[in-house]
Design a protein around this motif. Structure first.
Motif, PDB file in Angstrom:
ATOM      1  N   UNK A 123      20.599  54.678  52.127  1.00 45.87           N
ATOM      2  CA  UNK A 123      20.939  53.942  51.038  1.00 45.87           C
ATOM      3  C   UNK A 123      20.579  55.073  49.810  1.00 45.87           C
ATOM      4  N   UNK A 124      19.546  55.478  49.914  1.00 52.96           N
ATOM      5  CA  UNK A 124      19.130  56.284  48.736  1.00 52.96           C
ATOM      6  C   UNK A 124      19.703  57.625  48.545  1.00 52.96           C
ATOM      7  N   UNK A 125      20.243  58.063  49.776  1.00 52.22           N
ATOM      8  CA  UNK A 125      21.367  59.141  49.834  1.00 52.22           C
ATOM      9  C   UNK A 125      22.671  59.024  49.026  1.00 52.22           C
ATOM     10  N   UNK A 126      22.910  57.499  49.576  1.00 57.37           N
ATOM     11  CA  UNK A 126      24.382  57.215  48.895  1.00 57.37           C
ATOM     12  C   UNK A 126      24.037  56.822  47.407  1.00 57.37           C
ATOM     13  N   UNK A 127      22.926  56.459  46.781  1.00 62.05           N
ATOM     14  CA  UNK A 127      22.784  56.143  45.426  1.00 62.05           C
ATOM     15  C   UNK A 127      22.723  57.506  44.751  1.00 62.05           C
ATOM     16  N   UNK A 128      22.175  58.576  45.427  1.00 62.73           N
ATOM     17  CA  UNK A 128      22.079  59.905  44.839  1.00 62.73           C
ATOM     18  C   UNK A 128      23.576  60.274  44.701  1.00 62.73           C
ATOM     19  N   UNK A 129      24.455  60.103  45.684  1.00 59.58           N
ATOM     20  CA  UNK A 129      25.854  60.652  45.516  1.00 59.58           C
ATOM     21  C   UNK A 129      26.756  59.938  44.760  1.00 59.58           C
ATOM     22  N   UNK A 130      26.461  58.497  44.638  1.00 60.44           N
ATOM     23  CA  UNK A 130      27.327  57.629  43.516  1.00 60.44           C
ATOM     24  C   UNK A 130      26.940  57.941  42.072  1.00 60.44           C
ATOM     25  N   UNK A 132      30.532  49.002  40.829  1.00 59.52           N
ATOM     26  CA  UNK A 132      30.255  47.938  41.784  1.00 59.52           C
ATOM     27  C   UNK A 132      29.800  48.389  43.278  1.00 59.52           C
ATOM     28  N   UNK A 133      30.203  49.552  43.399  1.00 56.91           N
ATOM     29  CA  UNK A 133      29.658  50.309  44.658  1.00 56.91           C
ATOM     30  C   UNK A 133      28.150  50.741  44.512  1.00 56.91           C
ATOM     31  N   UNK A 134      27.888  51.341  43.506  1.00 56.93           N
ATOM     32  CA  UNK A 134      26.694  51.778  43.155  1.00 56.93           C
ATOM     33  C   UNK A 134      25.590  50.761  42.728  1.00 56.93           C
ATOM     34  N   UNK A 135      25.952  49.458  42.310  1.00 55.13           N
ATOM     35  CA  UNK A 135      25.156  48.338  42.206  1.00 55.13           C
ATOM     36  C   UNK A 135      24.856  47.531  43.704  1.00 55.13           C
ATOM     37  N   UNK A 136      25.839  47.651  44.568  1.00 45.80           N
ATOM     38  CA  UNK A 136      25.690  47.113  45.574  1.00 45.80           C
ATOM     39  C   UNK A 136      24.910  47.775  46.684  1.00 45.80           C
ATOM     40  N   UNK A 160      11.649  51.573  42.388  1.00 42.77           N
ATOM     41  CA  UNK A 160      13.029  52.442  42.717  1.00 42.77           C
ATOM     42  C   UNK A 160      12.407  53.893  42.179  1.00 42.77           C
ATOM     43  N   UNK A 161      12.953  55.130  42.451  1.00 41.07           N
ATOM     44  CA  UNK A 161      12.575  56.475  42.197  1.00 41.07           C
ATOM     45  C   UNK A 161      12.694  56.569  40.468  1.00 41.07           C
ATOM     46  N   UNK A 162      12.148  57.427  40.054  1.00 39.28           N
ATOM     47  CA  UNK A 162      12.248  57.756  38.545  1.00 39.28           C
ATOM     48  C   UNK A 162      13.629  58.178  38.198  1.00 39.28           C
ATOM     49  N   UNK A 163      14.098  59.038  39.190  1.00 44.68           N
ATOM     50  CA  UNK A 163      15.641  59.473  38.816  1.00 44.68           C
ATOM     51  C   UNK A 163      16.556  58.489  38.660  1.00 44.68           C
ATOM     52  N   UNK A 164      16.361  57.410  39.463  1.00 38.95           N
ATOM     53  CA  UNK A 164      17.281  56.368  39.596  1.00 38.95           C
ATOM     54  C   UNK A 164      16.853  55.414  38.231  1.00 38.95           C
ATOM     55  N   UNK A 165      15.936  55.453  37.906  1.00 39.84           N
ATOM     56  CA  UNK A 165      15.655  54.519  36.439  1.00 39.84           C
ATOM     57  C   UNK A 165      16.241  55.339  35.317  1.00 39.84           C
ATOM     58  N   UNK A 166      15.780  56.683  35.360  1.00 39.08           N
ATOM     59  CA  UNK A 166      16.294  57.655  34.258  1.00 39.08           C
ATOM     60  C   UNK A 166      17.799  57.526  34.178  1.00 39.08           C
ATOM     61  N   UNK A 167      18.310  57.696  35.294  1.00 40.35           N
ATOM     62  CA  UNK A 167      19.922  57.745  35.378  1.00 40.35           C
ATOM     63  C   UNK A 167      20.529  56.437  34.843  1.00 40.35           C
ATOM     64  N   UNK A 168      20.097  55.261  35.087  1.00 45.51           N
ATOM     65  CA  UNK A 168      20.590  53.894  34.851  1.00 45.51           C
ATOM     66  C   UNK A 168      20.259  53.778  33.116  1.00 45.51           C
TER      67      UNK A 168
END
Length: 536
Positions: free
Chosen positions: A379-386, A453-457, A474-482
């Motif tokens: 899931x995290x790899x998919x988040x990184x891609x999306x 919607x795909x990213x949120x799911x 969650x990772x800092x990268x995800x929080x910073x991106x959002x």
């Protein structure tokens, strides 16, 4: 020695006496007779029978001196092989009806009102109020017209008097979470979301009746006891509910929104929908979200969508029940739609009962299509891609939004000092010139919404697994991106353009497409910003 109560519903070919109920006039004599027969007063049937007889005689006594003349009967009716009954029915000279049930229990749950609800369904236009008389100590309000009274209310005037501040003495209204706790014996809890405007509208149909009819069909056809929660105040159900959902959805907690054009404009309804949807995603329980299309919104019928709520609804197993809104409640068309929804609920309940998964084993088991459920790493790899794809799509969406606004303002600069004929011709020309920008904005909004919607799911699934294994952040990268997405959207000046867009249809019908594009974009951007800030 005996008092006879006729049946309020008098079947054809039967006399009132053949369907009557009989009660002893002397309760002490009845108790003594029971004692000599060897039956203990602690026996439920004996205790309940004596209590019912006592209440009936007390009510008869009150009717003897009361200022309102009322006829006293009971009610029992058999429909489709199922019997429904209420212990006491009081009807006054104006045709108003009060239904009374008698229960030898101190803890009254919502299921105890089933008989009264069935009666109300039959005689709703005359139904005034329903009471359950129990052995508790406090008056409790379950609904506007459904109350629980202690036996003491039959003899203690203080329970009916007003206190010094004008409020009812000893009256307690159940809050939402108390109702939820009291309904744990039910096999399904169904939260119905709708707008009061639709319910009260002349074209909106009776949403509340349709919802309660579904519950009746679920029980009548499948033997499922369900509890329905109807939001009657056009507000969200409160943080207590959402905290409970965030901790984990129960296997039978359904969310059933009645989707209409007004629903999609209601901030309260959108909040309810979004929060339940997120909770369902986190708990891999998206089938518990069952939207019903009550009035088909125009935006719902098009292929390109820029509203995340519409996109989310389309990704669910929604049901179109719009025909039922206009159908007669006794028609086959209406009943078929009710049974269609009940069948879908039964299917989901049965499926989830057959696979009882704990949150910690969900990721280790097979999904419904036979494949292994992805783990947190996938899931995290998919988040990184999306994430970068979504950021790019949102940026393009915002650019098209700004471009349309700029072009509109530029085009309308020439409107001053024109005659009505010139103004009409100019507005038609402006509308045509903006058509391509409208189309481009709709396309970029649809793509940004799809990726969002795909990213949120994916993020919700990852967050659920992260919590399961004890990694609560969650990772800092995800929080910073959002946070970056939220900040970029927040920097857009949408208020001024939104105000202009709201006035466009009043200026000219040729500007309606532009108005809709701008208002839809503003709504979508705000939904994205709010969700992004929660993650950032």
């Amino acid at each position: 020695l005996v008092s006879e109560l006729a049946n309020f519903h008098r079947p054809t070919k039967k006399s009132a006496r053949s369907t009557a109920k009989n009660y002893p006039a002397d309760i002490a004599l009845s108790a003594a007779a029971l004692a000599t027969s060897g039956r203990a007063m602690t026996e439920a049937g004996a205790r309940g029978g004596l209590m019912e007889a006592y209440v009936v005689q007390q009510v008869r006594a009150h009717l003897g001196w009361g200022s309102i003349d009322a006829n006293l009967t009971h009610w029992r009716e058999i429909r489709n092989g199922r019997a429904s009954e209420v212990d006491l029915i009081l009807e006054d000279g104006r045709g108003r009806i009060v239904a009374v049930e008698i229960k030898s229990a101190s803890s009254i749950t919502t299921s105890h009102f089933n008989g009264i609800r069935s009666f109300k369904k039959q005689y709703g236009d005359r139904f005034h109020r329903g009471f359950i008389i129990g052995t508790g100590e406090q008056v409790t309000v379950f609904d506007d017209d459904l109350w629980v009274l202690p036996m003491a209310a039959l003899s203690d005037l203080a329970m009916w008097e007003k206190s010094a501040d004008g409020s009812e003495a000893s009256v307690r209204t159940l809050d939402f979470m108390e109702e939820l706790a009291m309904s744990e014996v039910e096999e399904a809890k169904i939260f119905v979301s709708y707008t009061h405007q639709d319910q009260q509208s002349s074209i909106g149909g009776d949403i509340r009746k349709f919802a309660t009819d579904i519950i009746d069909a679920l029980e009548g056809l499948y033997g499922r006891t369900a509890r329905i929660f109807l939001d009657k105040n056009d507000i969200t159900w409160g943080d207590n509910l959402w905290n409970k959902l965030d901790q984990g959805l129960e296997s039978s907690t359904f969310f059933m929104p009645f989707v209409t054009p007004r629903y999609l404009k209601s901030d309260a309804c959108k909040t309810e929908f979004s929060r339940f949807s997120e909770a369902a995603q986190k708990n891999n329980a998206e089938q518990l979200l069952l939207p019903l299309i009550w009035i088909n919104p125009p935006a719902f019928r098009t292929d390109e969508q820029s509203d995340p709520i519409i996109q989310r609804i389309k990704s669910t197993s929604y049901l179109d029940v719009s025909d039922a809104r206009r159908a007669d409640p006794h028609s086959a068309e209406y009943v078929n739609k009710v049974e269609e929804v009940a069948a879908q609920l039964e299917k989901i309940i049965a499926a989830r009962e057959s696979v009882s998964l704990s949150p910690k084993t969900k990721a280790e088991t097979e999904s419904t299509d036979g494949e292994l459920e992805p783990g947190l790493d996938e899931f995290m790899v998919e988040v990184e891609r999306l994430m970068p794809l979504t950021e790019t799509a949102i940026q393009e969406f915002m650019n098209d939004f700004v471009d349309l606004g700029t072009k509109f303002q530029s085009e309308t600069m020439i409107l001053q000092s024109q005659s009505p004929q010139q103004l009409r011709a100019t507005l038609t020309l402006v509308g045509n010139r903006l058509a391509e920008s409208n189309k481009r904005l709709s396309k970029s909004a649809s793509e940004a919404t799809r990726l969002w919607d795909l990213l949120m799911t994916t993020l919700n699934r990852a967050a659920s697994l992260s919590t399961d294994i004890g990694a609560h952040e969650m990772t800092k990268d995800v929080a910073d991106g959002m946070r970056g997405i939220a900040d970029e959207i927040g920097e857009l000046d949408t208020l001024e353009l939104e105000g202009i867009a709201q006035q466009m249809p009043k200026l000219s019908s040729k500007l309606v497409p532009t108005s809709k594009s701008i208002l839809s974009a503003v709504k979508t951007l705000r939904i994205m910003e709010e969700a992004a800030r929660k993650w950032g």
